[in-house]
Design an enzyme around this catalytic site. Structure first.
Site, mmCIF file in Angstrom:
data_model
loop_
_atom_site.group_PDB
_atom_site.id
_atom_site.type_symbol
_atom_site.label_atom_id
_atom_site.label_comp_id
_atom_site.label_asym_id
_atom_site.label_seq_id
_atom_site.Cartn_x
_atom_site.Cartn_y
_atom_site.Cartn_z
ATOM 1 N N ILE A 143 4.703 -7.519 2.942
ATOM 2 C CA ILE A 143 5.655 -8.007 3.959
ATOM 3 C C ILE A 143 5.501 -7.174 5.235
ATOM 4 O O ILE A 143 5.609 -5.946 5.185
ATOM 5 C CB ILE A 143 7.121 -7.858 3.486
ATOM 6 C CG1 ILE A 143 7.303 -8.370 2.064
ATOM 7 C CG2 ILE A 143 8.075 -8.560 4.441
ATOM 8 C CD1 ILE A 143 8.685 -8.065 1.482
ATOM 9 N N THR A 179 -6.856 -0.617 -7.737
ATOM 10 C CA THR A 179 -6.290 -1.965 -7.561
ATOM 11 C C THR A 179 -6.238 -2.353 -6.090
ATOM 12 O O THR A 179 -6.690 -3.428 -5.697
ATOM 13 C CB THR A 179 -4.859 -1.994 -8.157
ATOM 14 O OG1 THR A 179 -4.941 -1.527 -9.503
ATOM 15 C CG2 THR A 179 -4.278 -3.378 -8.128
ATOM 16 N N LYS A 215 10.240 4.705 0.159
ATOM 17 C CA LYS A 215 10.190 3.569 1.098
ATOM 18 C C LYS A 215 11.437 3.530 1.990
ATOM 19 O O LYS A 215 11.323 3.329 3.207
ATOM 20 C CB LYS A 215 10.045 2.271 0.308
ATOM 21 C CG LYS A 215 8.678 2.146 -0.357
ATOM 22 C CD LYS A 215 8.649 1.014 -1.371
ATOM 23 C CE LYS A 215 7.270 0.810 -1.968
ATOM 24 N NZ LYS A 215 7.283 -0.029 -3.164
ATOM 25 N N GLY A 234 -1.059 -5.171 -11.872
ATOM 26 C CA GLY A 234 -1.378 -4.244 -10.787
ATOM 27 C C GLY A 234 -0.197 -3.956 -9.869
ATOM 28 O O GLY A 234 -0.392 -3.582 -8.714
ATOM 29 N N GLU A 257 2.851 1.779 -10.360
ATOM 30 C CA GLU A 257 2.115 2.986 -9.976
ATOM 31 C C GLU A 257 1.333 3.496 -11.187
ATOM 32 O O GLU A 257 1.649 3.143 -12.334
ATOM 33 C CB GLU A 257 3.092 4.083 -9.542
ATOM 34 C CG GLU A 257 3.929 3.728 -8.330
ATOM 35 C CD GLU A 257 3.093 3.439 -7.096
ATOM 36 O OE1 GLU A 257 2.342 4.322 -6.676
ATOM 37 O OE2 GLU A 257 3.194 2.318 -6.573
HETATM 38 N N1 HSE Z 1 4.532 0.265 -7.452
HETATM 39 C C1 HSE Z 1 4.919 -0.322 -6.215
HETATM 40 C C2 HSE Z 1 5.903 -1.444 -6.488
HETATM 41 C C3 HSE Z 1 3.716 -0.829 -5.486
HETATM 42 O O1 HSE Z 1 5.983 -1.874 -7.646
HETATM 43 O O2 HSE Z 1 6.588 -1.892 -5.578
HETATM 44 C C4 HSE Z 1 3.969 -1.287 -4.083
HETATM 45 O O3 HSE Z 1 4.417 -0.241 -3.276
#
Ligand code: HSE
Length: 363
Positions: A123, A10, A192, A174, A177
């Site tokens: 972002i 993706t 994160k 998309g 994960e």
């Molecule tokens: N799977 C992650 C989300 C993708 O939904 O935020 C972006 O890091």
């Protein structure tokens, strides 16, 4: 500049398209793309199925890693940096685990390591944070950092979709994960908030020390009840530093209607930093999806071309993470018999034993 791309899923397809859009302006060539043999139809002669075909290609100056997972990305990133190739990645799993090593390798080998897309999708949040902490102490980070779960909660609450319907739409768009458990259980947010906190607090943090609880147990009835009380449910990552003590949590949070985070919908993310000299900054935008995430990646690439990609990271503070075992605060708790109660000062074990819970945020 000749490029190599690891991963044509993706995000990789989005990167390929955006690089193609700017290739004349910046004199770029996507020379090789690593993926499975099945991608031959789409990639033709550019496809390579052995990572060494990119790692040992001395014509390739910079690579983009969007494979996902840990072992192969770790091998690819470290090998490319050791060869002096700049690396751009969106992979929060490896960045959260090896940030210091990757930055040091980039410095030792006179190349760049960039990871803007690892937090907040499209972002720009890493670069502003890095610039900010040069003149400022950022001791609070707070936000919605996962597009998939925010999309699910919005679709269930605003449009009455079931959890499964909303999840399958998130996958189709998309956002999720490959294994969406990392999204649903909060592990993606752990990675994160770890990256942002490690940078801001100048110290390494282990993902294992970060408390997390996800949204798998949420129902439309729970969301309706929360809304009646004047709140919107969000999966929130929060991090606070006092001295060297750090509290970092990912948990369902009842955000009062009217709070900036209550208006963040679908795959959008928002993150707030509070600095010692400039107060709270808020960053908002698309947190997931092919083209927004690819935009952050290709912006990193342009920063390398324009020679403004240097990132300094020093692991200089011995951080003590989540030492407090009793959580001060008020909680909405759904027990195993579906009884709802409002409780205060619960331990992590008590919270984990609930069928579902959310922390109440005050305005
Ligand atoms: N799977 C992650 C989300 C993708 O939904 O935020 C972006 O890091």
């Amino acid at each position: 500049m000749k490029l190599g791309l690891f991963g044509y899923g993706t995000i990789g397809r989005g990167v390929y398209t955006l690089v193609d859009n700017i290739k004349e302006k910046y004199n770029l060539e996507m020379k090789k793309v690593f993926d499975l043999p099945q991608k031959k139809d789409q990639l033709g002669e550019k496809l390579v199925t052995d990572v060494n075909d990119i790692i040992f290609d001395d014509e390739i100056d910079a690579v983009i890693e969007v494979l996902g997972g840990h072992d192969l990305p770790y091998q690819v990133i470290t090998s490319c940096l050791k060869k002096g190739k700049s690396v751009i990645t969106a992979n929060k799993e490896v960045v959260s685990m090896h940030l210091e090593e990757f930055i040091n390798l980039a410095h030792e080998n006179n190349c760049s390591f960039c990871f803007e897309a690892s937090c907040g999708g499209g972002i720009p949040v890493i670069r502003p944070l890095i610039d900010n902490i040069k003149v400022n102490d950022v001791n609070d980070i707070f936000g919605i950092l996962n597009g998939t779960t925010n999309y699910i909660l919005t679709k269930m609450d605003d449009e009455g979709l079931t959890f499964d319907e909303a999840l399958s739409l998130a996958k189709k768009n998309g956002f999720a994960e490959a294994n969406p458990t990392a999204d649903l259980e909060g592990l993606d947010l752990v990675r994160k908030i770890n990256i942002l906190s490690s940078l801001a607090y100048k110290g390494n943090i282990s993902n294992d020390d970060i408390y997390h609880y996800g949204i798998s147990g949420v129902t439309r009835e729970i969301l309706a009840d929360i809304r009646k009380r004047g709140y919107i449910l969000k999966l929130v990552a929060s991090s606070h530093k006092e001295g060297n003590n750090v509290s970092i949590r990912v948990e369902p949070t009842m955000v009062p209607i009217g709070h900036p985070l209550s208006a963040v919908k679908n795959e959008f993310n928002a993150v707030l930093f509070t600095g010692s000299t400039n107060g709270t900054l808020e960053f908002y935008g698309k947190g997931a999806g092919s083209i927004p995430t690819a935009t952050a990646i290709v912006s990193d690439l342009v920063s390398i071309i324009e020679n403004r990609s240097y990132i300094d990271y020093k692991n200089e503070n011995k951080l003590i993470v989540n030492e407090n075992k009793v959580n001060k605060g008020t909680y909405f708790v759904v027990d195993r018999t579906d009884k709802i109660s409002i409780e205060a000062n619960l331990t992590d074990e008590q919270l984990q034993a609930a069928k579902f819970y959310a922390r109440l945020l005050s305005l």
